[in-house]
Design an enzyme around this catalytic site. Structure first.
Site, PDB file in Angstrom:
ATOM      1  N   GLY A  44     -10.276   4.762  10.720  1.00  0.00           N
ATOM      2  CA  GLY A  44     -10.967   3.881   9.779  1.00  0.00           C
ATOM      3  C   GLY A  44     -11.199   2.506  10.372  1.00  0.00           C
ATOM      4  O   GLY A  44     -11.378   2.347  11.580  1.00  0.00           O
ATOM      5  N   HIS A  67       7.424  -5.630   3.433  1.00  0.00           N
ATOM      6  CA  HIS A  67       6.014  -6.027   3.500  1.00  0.00           C
ATOM      7  C   HIS A  67       5.422  -5.923   2.103  1.00  0.00           C
ATOM      8  O   HIS A  67       4.606  -5.084   1.809  1.00  0.00           O
ATOM      9  CB  HIS A  67       5.285  -5.097   4.466  1.00  0.00           C
ATOM     10  CG  HIS A  67       3.869  -5.500   4.746  1.00  0.00           C
ATOM     11  ND1 HIS A  67       3.517  -6.775   5.103  1.00  0.00           N
ATOM     12  CD2 HIS A  67       2.720  -4.793   4.743  1.00  0.00           C
ATOM     13  CE1 HIS A  67       2.201  -6.818   5.305  1.00  0.00           C
ATOM     14  NE2 HIS A  67       1.698  -5.636   5.091  1.00  0.00           N
TER      15      HIS A  67
HETATM   16  N1  APR Z   1      -4.883  12.584   8.545  1.00  0.00           N
HETATM   17  C1  APR Z   1      -5.206  11.649   9.459  1.00  0.00           C
HETATM   18  N2  APR Z   1      -5.897  10.553   9.145  1.00  0.00           N
HETATM   19  C2  APR Z   1      -6.263  10.373   7.876  1.00  0.00           C
HETATM   20  C3  APR Z   1      -5.943  11.296   6.877  1.00  0.00           C
HETATM   21  C4  APR Z   1      -5.199  12.454   7.248  1.00  0.00           C
HETATM   22  N3  APR Z   1      -4.851  13.375   6.366  1.00  0.00           N
HETATM   23  N4  APR Z   1      -6.469  10.812   5.714  1.00  0.00           N
HETATM   24  C5  APR Z   1      -7.039   9.646   5.978  1.00  0.00           C
HETATM   25  N5  APR Z   1      -6.936   9.372   7.292  1.00  0.00           N
HETATM   26  C6  APR Z   1      -7.424   8.211   8.054  1.00  0.00           C
HETATM   27  C7  APR Z   1      -8.939   8.193   8.180  1.00  0.00           C
HETATM   28  O1  APR Z   1      -9.311   8.044   9.524  1.00  0.00           O
HETATM   29  C8  APR Z   1      -9.370   7.002   7.390  1.00  0.00           C
HETATM   30  O2  APR Z   1     -10.567   6.484   7.817  1.00  0.00           O
HETATM   31  O3  APR Z   1      -7.081   7.018   7.432  1.00  0.00           O
HETATM   32  C9  APR Z   1      -8.157   6.111   7.660  1.00  0.00           C
HETATM   33  C10 APR Z   1      -8.020   4.935   6.783  1.00  0.00           C
HETATM   34  O4  APR Z   1      -9.047   4.082   7.172  1.00  0.00           O
HETATM   35  P1  APR Z   1      -9.624   3.012   6.196  1.00  0.00           P
HETATM   36  O5  APR Z   1      -9.865   3.645   4.860  1.00  0.00           O
HETATM   37  O6  APR Z   1     -10.747   2.311   6.874  1.00  0.00           O
HETATM   38  O7  APR Z   1      -8.348   2.047   6.056  1.00  0.00           O
HETATM   39  P2  APR Z   1      -7.831   0.881   7.030  1.00  0.00           P
HETATM   40  O8  APR Z   1      -8.434  -0.405   6.612  1.00  0.00           O
HETATM   41  O9  APR Z   1      -7.950   1.303   8.452  1.00  0.00           O
HETATM   42  O10 APR Z   1      -6.276   0.827   6.597  1.00  0.00           O
HETATM   43  C11 APR Z   1      -5.398   1.885   6.905  1.00  0.00           C
HETATM   44  O11 APR Z   1      -3.417   0.491   6.901  1.00  0.00           O
HETATM   45  O12 APR Z   1      -3.057  -1.735   6.293  1.00  0.00           O
HETATM   46  C12 APR Z   1      -2.974  -0.396   5.924  1.00  0.00           C
HETATM   47  O13 APR Z   1      -3.202  -0.521   3.528  1.00  0.00           O
HETATM   48  C13 APR Z   1      -3.823  -0.100   4.721  1.00  0.00           C
HETATM   49  O14 APR Z   1      -2.824   2.042   4.287  1.00  0.00           O
HETATM   50  C14 APR Z   1      -3.954   1.394   4.825  1.00  0.00           C
HETATM   51  C15 APR Z   1      -4.010   1.623   6.315  1.00  0.00           C
END
Ligand code: APR
Length: 321
Positions: free
Chosen positions: A12, A176
Site C-alpha cells: 500500500g 503507540h
Molecule cells: N496479506 C498481505 N498484505 C495485505 C493483506 C493480506 N492479507 N491485506 C492487506 N494487505 C496489504 C495491502 O498491500 C494493502 O495495500 O496492506 C496494505 C495496506 O496498505 P494501505 O491501505 O495503503 O495502508 P498503509 O497506509 O500502507 O498503512 C498500513 O500501517 O501505519 C499502519 O495504520 C496503518 O495498519 C496500517 C498499516
C-alpha cells in the site's frame, strides 16, 4: 559485502514509499509482496525505472507469492488497513489481527531467519500477535512507533524554538496510542533542556509549561492529525522513513539507540509485554534495552501506557487471537 534483501509485506502507501527509500539509499534488494495480482509488480517496476535518474542500483521485484521472500534479512510488515477519520488504532484490531495472522504464517514458513519490523496498527498488539504465531525470538520481532513519535515531537519543538530539527533530541516511550509518553524532562537542544529554552523565550515558567503541554498533546494526537487532513488513509511518508532507519541500523549493525516497540523482560518493571522504550538495534535485532530513570510523574504516565497495551493484548486474546 553480499547484497542484503529486504522483504516488504503489504504494497500500500507505506509499502511503496519503503521500496523507494530503500532503493534510493541502496540499502538492499527489495521484494514487495501483496496478494492482489500485478499490483506489487507494477509498483516495483515504476520505482525501478527511476533508478537511472536517481542513480541507484538495487533489484526491486513485486510478487504475489510468499516463497519469493526466501532468505530475506529483514522483513517489514505494513499489511493491514489504515485508520479512517475518527477511528482509533484499536478499532482496527479485529481486521488487522486476521491479516497479521496470515502474514505471520507466511513469514514463518519462508523467512524464518529474518529480523522483522512491524508497522501495522494497532502496533503493540500486532507485534505481540506476530511473535506468538511465529515463535520467533523476541529480539528479532520489533515494532516501529517510537522513532516516528519521537521525530514528530522533535519537529514540533524545532518549529517552536526556531532551530534546526537536527539539533533536537527528544524521545517518546510507551505504547503507540493516545497514552504514549513524550519525555519532556530529557528533551534537549544539543544537550540544553528544551524547558530551559522555552522559559528563556517566554520569560515565564507557567507559559513555557503551557507551550510544552500543547506540544506533548499534539505529539500524542499526531497520527490522527494527519488522518484528519488526508481524509483517506493515514500517514505514510514518515512511518516509512522511521522503519528504514531501523532497518539500516539492523543491516549495518549500527547499535543505534532507537525508541522501538520491544519485548520487556523485567526492564522498566514490565515483564512479558511489547512496549516502546529506547533499544539498541544491531545485527541481532533488539540487542539491549536502555533503561532511563523516570521520576514519579513519568513512571505513572508510563504505567498508564503499559496498562493500555495490556488491555489491548487482552482484548485481542478475547477475540480469539
Ligand atoms: N496479506 C498481505 N498484505 C495485505 C493483506 C493480506 N492479507 N491485506 C492487506 N494487505 C496489504 C495491502 O498491500 C494493502 O495495500 O496492506 C496494505 C495496506 O496498505 P494501505 O491501505 O495503503 O495502508 P498503509 O497506509 O500502507 O498503512 C498500513 O500501517 O501505519 C499502519 O495504520 C496503518 O495498519 C496500517 C498499516
Amino acid at each position: 559485502m553480499a547484497k542484503k534483501k529486504i522483504a516488504l509485506i503489504g504494497g500500500g502507501q507505506i509499502g511503496g514509499v519503503l521500496a523507494q527509500l530503500i532503493g534510493l539509499r541502496e540499502l538492499a534488494d527489495v521484494i514487495l509482496f501483496y496478494i492482489v495480482e500485478d499490483m506489487p509488480q507494477g509498483k516495483t517496476l515504476d520505482i525501478a525505472e527511476a533508478s537511472r535518474i536517481d542513480g541507484f542500483d538495487v533489484k526491486l521485484k513485486g510478487t504475489n507469492e510468499y516463497k519469493d521472500i526466501d532468505n530475506a534479512d529483514v522483513v517489514i510488515i505494513t499489511a493491514g488497513l489504515p485508520r479512517k477519520p475518527g477511528m482509533s488504532r484499536d478499532d482496527l484490531l479485529t481486521t488487522n489481527a486476521k491479516i497479521m495472522k496470515s502474514v505471520a504464517e507466511g513469514v514463518k514458513e519462508h523467512a524464518p531467519n529474518a529480523i522483522v519490523i512491524i508497522i501495522s496498527n494497532p502496533l503493540d498488539a500486532m507485534v505481540t500477535l506476530f511473535q506468538k504465531v511465529t515463535g520467533f525470538d523476541h529480539n528479532k520481532v520489533i515494532g516501529q512507533a517510537g522513532v516516528l513519535d519521537s521525530s514528530r515531537f522533535s519537529s514540533f519543538i524545532a518549529w517552536e524554538l526556531g532551530v534546526s530539527v537536527k539539533d533536537i533530541n527528544a524521545m517518546v516511550l510507551g505504547g503507540h496510542g493516545d497514552t504514549m509518553v513524550p519525555l519532556v524532562r530529557y528533551a534537549n537542544v544539543n544537550g540544553v533542556p528544551v524547558m530551559e529554552q522555552l522559559e528563556r523565550k517566554y520569560g515565564d515558567a507557567t507559559k513555557a509549561k503551557e507551550v510544552m503541554d500543547a506540544m506533548v498533546t499534539r505529539t500524542k494526537k499526531a497520527g490522527g492529525e494527519v488522518v484528519g487532513l488526508l481524509k483517506t488513509g493515514s500517514a505514510f511518508y514518515s512511518p516509512a522513513s522511521a522503519a528504514v532507519a531501523m532497518a539500516e541500523a539492523i543491516l549495518g549493525d549500527q547499535k543505534r539507540v532507537l525508541p522501538s516497540c520491544v519485548y520487556l523482560n523485567g526492564e522498566y518493571g514490565v515483564d512479558g509485554y511489547y512496549v516502546g522504550v529506547p533499544a539498541v538495534l544491531g545485527e541481532n535485532g533488539c540487542e539491549r534495552v536502555l533503561e532511563v530513570t523516570l521520576n514519579d510523574e513519568e513512571q505513572a504516565a508510563f504505567d498508564v501506557s503499559v496498562n493500555a497495551v495490556k488491555n489491548l493484548v487482552a482484548d485481542m486474546e478475547r477475540l480469539g487471537f
